[in-house]
Motif scaffolding. Structure first.
Motif, PDB file in Angstrom:
ATOM      1  N   GLN A  35      48.982  48.263  39.912  1.00 21.29           N
ATOM      2  CA  GLN A  35      48.364  47.761  38.688  1.00 21.29           C
ATOM      3  C   GLN A  35      47.425  48.811  38.076  1.00 21.29           C
ATOM      4  O   GLN A  35      47.400  49.008  36.865  1.00 21.29           O
ATOM      5  CB  GLN A  35      47.599  46.460  38.954  1.00 21.29           C
ATOM      6  CG  GLN A  35      48.476  45.300  39.320  1.00 21.29           C
ATOM      7  CD  GLN A  35      49.435  44.925  38.202  1.00 21.29           C
ATOM      8  OE1 GLN A  35      49.081  44.927  37.032  1.00 21.29           O
ATOM      9  NE2 GLN A  35      50.658  44.603  38.568  1.00 21.29           N
ATOM     10  N   LEU A  36      46.657  49.474  38.930  1.00 23.17           N
ATOM     11  CA  LEU A  36      45.758  50.522  38.439  1.00 23.17           C
ATOM     12  C   LEU A  36      46.551  51.678  37.832  1.00 23.17           C
ATOM     13  O   LEU A  36      46.166  52.208  36.785  1.00 23.17           O
ATOM     14  CB  LEU A  36      44.862  51.021  39.575  1.00 23.17           C
ATOM     15  CG  LEU A  36      43.773  50.046  40.017  1.00 23.17           C
ATOM     16  CD1 LEU A  36      43.247  50.428  41.393  1.00 23.17           C
ATOM     17  CD2 LEU A  36      42.644  50.006  38.997  1.00 23.17           C
ATOM     18  N   PHE A  43      40.413  42.615  36.563  1.00 20.18           N
ATOM     19  CA  PHE A  43      41.061  41.830  37.602  1.00 20.18           C
ATOM     20  C   PHE A  43      40.304  40.537  37.869  1.00 20.18           C
ATOM     21  O   PHE A  43      39.075  40.537  37.932  1.00 20.18           O
ATOM     22  CB  PHE A  43      41.129  42.628  38.914  1.00 20.18           C
ATOM     23  CG  PHE A  43      41.943  43.873  38.804  1.00 20.18           C
ATOM     24  CD1 PHE A  43      43.285  43.869  39.142  1.00 20.18           C
ATOM     25  CD2 PHE A  43      41.379  45.058  38.352  1.00 20.18           C
ATOM     26  CE1 PHE A  43      44.049  45.023  39.033  1.00 20.18           C
ATOM     27  CE2 PHE A  43      42.132  46.215  38.238  1.00 20.18           C
ATOM     28  CZ  PHE A  43      43.481  46.198  38.581  1.00 20.18           C
ATOM     29  N   VAL A  44      41.046  39.447  38.040  1.00 21.64           N
ATOM     30  CA  VAL A  44      40.506  38.171  38.512  1.00 21.64           C
ATOM     31  C   VAL A  44      41.271  37.845  39.784  1.00 21.64           C
ATOM     32  O   VAL A  44      42.509  37.811  39.781  1.00 21.64           O
ATOM     33  CB  VAL A  44      40.693  37.041  37.476  1.00 21.64           C
ATOM     34  CG1 VAL A  44      40.261  35.703  38.057  1.00 21.64           C
ATOM     35  CG2 VAL A  44      39.919  37.349  36.209  1.00 21.64           C
ATOM     36  N   LEU A  64      39.028  48.439  44.952  1.00 23.24           N
ATOM     37  CA  LEU A  64      39.581  48.029  43.661  1.00 23.24           C
ATOM     38  C   LEU A  64      38.507  48.117  42.587  1.00 23.24           C
ATOM     39  O   LEU A  64      38.742  48.664  41.506  1.00 23.24           O
ATOM     40  CB  LEU A  64      40.140  46.609  43.758  1.00 23.24           C
ATOM     41  CG  LEU A  64      40.668  45.992  42.472  1.00 23.24           C
ATOM     42  CD1 LEU A  64      41.829  46.815  41.910  1.00 23.24           C
ATOM     43  CD2 LEU A  64      41.100  44.551  42.730  1.00 23.24           C
ATOM     44  N   ARG A  65      37.334  47.603  42.896  1.00 23.53           N
ATOM     45  CA  ARG A  65      36.235  47.655  41.916  1.00 23.53           C
ATOM     46  C   ARG A  65      35.852  49.096  41.610  1.00 23.53           C
ATOM     47  O   ARG A  65      35.649  49.463  40.458  1.00 23.53           O
ATOM     48  CB  ARG A  65      35.019  46.865  42.435  1.00 23.53           C
ATOM     49  CG  ARG A  65      33.832  46.922  41.512  1.00 23.53           C
ATOM     50  CD  ARG A  65      34.215  46.336  40.132  1.00 23.53           C
ATOM     51  NE  ARG A  65      33.221  46.649  39.151  1.00 23.53           N
ATOM     52  CZ  ARG A  65      33.372  47.513  38.152  1.00 23.53           C
ATOM     53  NH1 ARG A  65      34.497  48.169  37.994  1.00 23.53           N
ATOM     54  NH2 ARG A  65      32.405  47.733  37.302  1.00 23.53           N
ATOM     55  N   LYS A  66      35.790  49.917  42.631  1.00 26.01           N
ATOM     56  CA  LYS A  66      35.421  51.321  42.432  1.00 26.01           C
ATOM     57  C   LYS A  66      36.474  52.052  41.599  1.00 26.01           C
ATOM     58  O   LYS A  66      36.146  52.788  40.669  1.00 26.01           O
ATOM     59  CB  LYS A  66      35.258  52.008  43.786  1.00 26.01           C
ATOM     60  CG  LYS A  66      34.814  53.436  43.690  1.00 26.01           C
ATOM     61  CD  LYS A  66      34.578  54.038  45.059  1.00 26.01           C
ATOM     62  CE  LYS A  66      34.104  55.465  44.920  1.00 26.01           C
ATOM     63  NZ  LYS A  66      33.820  56.057  46.228  1.00 26.01           N
ATOM     64  N   ARG A  67      37.753  51.836  41.907  1.00 23.73           N
ATOM     65  CA  ARG A  67      38.839  52.515  41.193  1.00 23.73           C
ATOM     66  C   ARG A  67      38.997  52.023  39.756  1.00 23.73           C
ATOM     67  O   ARG A  67      39.511  52.742  38.909  1.00 23.73           O
ATOM     68  CB  ARG A  67      40.155  52.343  41.930  1.00 23.73           C
ATOM     69  CG  ARG A  67      40.222  53.137  43.212  1.00 23.73           C
ATOM     70  CD  ARG A  67      41.599  53.049  43.792  1.00 23.73           C
ATOM     71  NE  ARG A  67      41.510  52.479  45.117  1.00 23.73           N
ATOM     72  CZ  ARG A  67      42.536  51.996  45.793  1.00 23.73           C
ATOM     73  NH1 ARG A  67      43.732  51.981  45.270  1.00 23.73           N
ATOM     74  NH2 ARG A  67      42.371  51.517  46.991  1.00 23.73           N
ATOM     75  N   ALA A  68      38.562  50.799  39.478  1.00 25.83           N
ATOM     76  CA  ALA A  68      38.659  50.259  38.123  1.00 25.83           C
ATOM     77  C   ALA A  68      37.725  51.007  37.177  1.00 25.83           C
ATOM     78  O   ALA A  68      37.966  51.056  35.976  1.00 25.83           O
ATOM     79  CB  ALA A  68      38.349  48.769  38.110  1.00 25.83           C
ATOM     80  N   GLY A  73      36.570  45.712  35.554  1.00 28.65           N
ATOM     81  CA  GLY A  73      35.837  44.559  36.036  1.00 28.65           C
ATOM     82  C   GLY A  73      36.622  43.837  37.110  1.00 28.65           C
ATOM     83  O   GLY A  73      37.843  43.899  37.163  1.00 28.65           O
ATOM     84  N   LEU A  74      35.875  43.161  37.981  1.00 32.53           N
ATOM     85  CA  LEU A  74      36.471  42.388  39.055  1.00 32.53           C
ATOM     86  C   LEU A  74      35.733  41.060  39.158  1.00 32.53           C
ATOM     87  O   LEU A  74      34.509  41.045  39.330  1.00 32.53           O
ATOM     88  CB  LEU A  74      36.367  43.141  40.391  1.00 32.53           C
ATOM     89  CG  LEU A  74      36.837  42.415  41.635  1.00 32.53           C
ATOM     90  CD1 LEU A  74      38.326  42.087  41.556  1.00 32.53           C
ATOM     91  CD2 LEU A  74      36.541  43.249  42.884  1.00 32.53           C
ATOM     92  N   VAL A  75      36.467  39.970  39.016  1.00 31.79           N
ATOM     93  CA  VAL A  75      35.899  38.636  39.119  1.00 31.79           C
ATOM     94  C   VAL A  75      36.572  37.935  40.288  1.00 31.79           C
ATOM     95  O   VAL A  75      37.797  37.926  40.388  1.00 31.79           O
ATOM     96  CB  VAL A  75      36.118  37.821  37.818  1.00 31.79           C
ATOM     97  CG1 VAL A  75      35.642  36.387  37.989  1.00 31.79           C
ATOM     98  CG2 VAL A  75      35.428  38.499  36.654  1.00 31.79           C
ATOM     99  N   LEU A  76      35.755  37.338  41.189  1.00 29.18           N
ATOM    100  CA  LEU A  76      36.272  36.584  42.311  1.00 29.18           C
ATOM    101  C   LEU A  76      36.047  35.102  42.022  1.00 29.18           C
ATOM    102  O   LEU A  76      34.941  34.713  41.629  1.00 29.18           O
ATOM    103  CB  LEU A  76      35.545  36.968  43.593  1.00 29.18           C
ATOM    104  CG  LEU A  76      35.489  38.455  43.922  1.00 29.18           C
ATOM    105  CD1 LEU A  76      34.713  38.680  45.208  1.00 29.18           C
ATOM    106  CD2 LEU A  76      36.872  39.058  44.013  1.00 29.18           C
ATOM    107  N   CYS A  77      37.067  34.280  42.192  1.00 29.09           N
ATOM    108  CA  CYS A  77      36.912  32.855  41.956  1.00 29.09           C
ATOM    109  C   CYS A  77      37.557  32.061  43.086  1.00 29.09           C
ATOM    110  O   CYS A  77      38.335  32.598  43.871  1.00 29.09           O
ATOM    111  CB  CYS A  77      37.484  32.451  40.604  1.00 29.09           C
ATOM    112  SG  CYS A  77      39.251  32.683  40.447  1.00 29.09           S
TER     113      CYS A  77
END
Length: 81
Positions: A35-36, A43-44, A64-68, A73-77
């Motif tokens: 994806q990256l 990302f969610v 993932l957060r670092k490479r973004a 952005g990274l959201v965890l739900c």
């Protein structure tokens, strides 16, 4: 392991299930790298069906957060206690 990865406009929705251990983390990391590479940066990640995540899975999330990058952005739900 990611049970589904779906792109909705500019955001990638990842639904995880079961146990995210070393083996599942490798697949998770591979799918996120794809994806990256395709240019995704938002990302969610849905954890509503995850029973356990090991340190290997947590490492994938951190990387993932670092490479973004700054524009990502990274959201965890769906997290449980």
């Amino acid at each position: 392991m990611p049970t589904s990865v779906e792109k909705v406009e500019a955001t990638v929705l990842v639904v995880l299930a079961g146990t995210i251990d070393g083996r599942a983390a490798l697949e998770f990391d591979r799918k996120m790298a794809q994806q990256l590479e395709s240019g995704s940066r938002l990302f969610v990640v849905d954890f509503s069906s995850v029973q356990l995540i090991t340190s290997a899975g947590l490492r994938v999330l951190l990387m993932l957060r670092k490479r973004a990058g700054a524009e990502g952005g990274l959201v965890l739900c769906g997290l449980s206690e």
